[in-house]
Design a protein around this motif. Sequence first.
Motif: not given
Length: 381
Positions: A196-204, A317-321, A325-332, A380-381
């Motif tokens: 997910i582009r938004a999640t990866l971008g905001y994580t970076l 970063a979490m918005e699109p997950l 959300a739970g495991v996604g927060a750990a990955v982010v 996009g992705r």
Amino acid sequence: MVSLTALSIDAILPALPDIARDLAVTDGNDRQLVVMALILGLGAGQLVYGPLSDSIGRRPAILSGFALFLAGCLLSLFATSFQWMLAGRVLQGMGAAGPRIVTVALVRDQYEGRAMARVMSIVMAVFIMVPALAPALGQGILMLAHWRAVFGCMFAFAVVACLWFALRQPETLDPRNRSPFALRQVLRAAREVCAIRATLGYTLAAGFAFAALLGYLGSAQQVFQEVYGAGARFPLYFGVLALAIGGASLTNARLVMRMGMRRLCRAAAASLAALAGAFWLAAFAQGGVPPLWAFMACFMAAFFCIGVLFGNLNALAMEPLGRQAGVGAAVVGTLSTLVSVLIGGLIGLAYDGTVLPLVGGFAVLALAALAAMRWADGGGR
């Protein structure tokens, strides 16, 4: 419990020269690895404790984190070489990830809406105080005892918090809501974050912002005590700058409803890049050592911008997950932490007796965060 990481980082800063001397560290900049090792352990621990607490419950996950943290304290306390010190710090970081991450889930289990916001506001109020006071605690211990006593103090603090938690806090996760711990679930969330582009971008972007802060944490003791000769006043200057981040968190809570997270983040990153770039030119003209008052004024403004970024980037970063959300927060959290350790460590290790590497790092990372945000909003992705 949430403040355990901040205490473990900031209380040890005044003791870094003594640790380097006693453990025969030849390169003065290598003392910064004592900070970076803990953050590295924290990043790895986040990936485990989030899903683990969903599987075995909040109490066992937090108590196991405390046990690992206490083992790391003892390893660092009795370390006879720098390598054993770093191993102990990695263990401390991995252990601190349990109380740090799972506490938020524990609060979420018991409260919602305004009640949850009230509890978390109390938690964050304490969290903001610790970075401002921890260096003074470490400095006070050094005036009375050996640097190893700082780790003894951390051990005692963790024991008290662990016992109080064990005696007072019941399990909050309903057994019917538990899910088995599966590596496949973590890997699936990691792929989703990267897809997910938004999640990866905001994580970076969050990683770049945290990297700037880590570069400062690693070299703060050297900048204040070697460049500016602050001596025992180091905790005072450090605490003042730490409060700027707290002030930003309070301000952000008021502005975000009117301006939105994206607009605030872009404004903060652009302001930070312009401020750090201008100050780098001014510092370069003064041989890399501008007046202390100018350094403090610049970094109070810089930390205010970073505080605004911290308040919003993880949420974006979490918005699109959604359901991840739970495991996604750990990955982010893990990905942004690893990015910050790699880049922040390089900034800290570039210390050359001036403030130029630190200020330049702030400028470059602010631009990188701004670029990552713009890319993230491309969709996009």
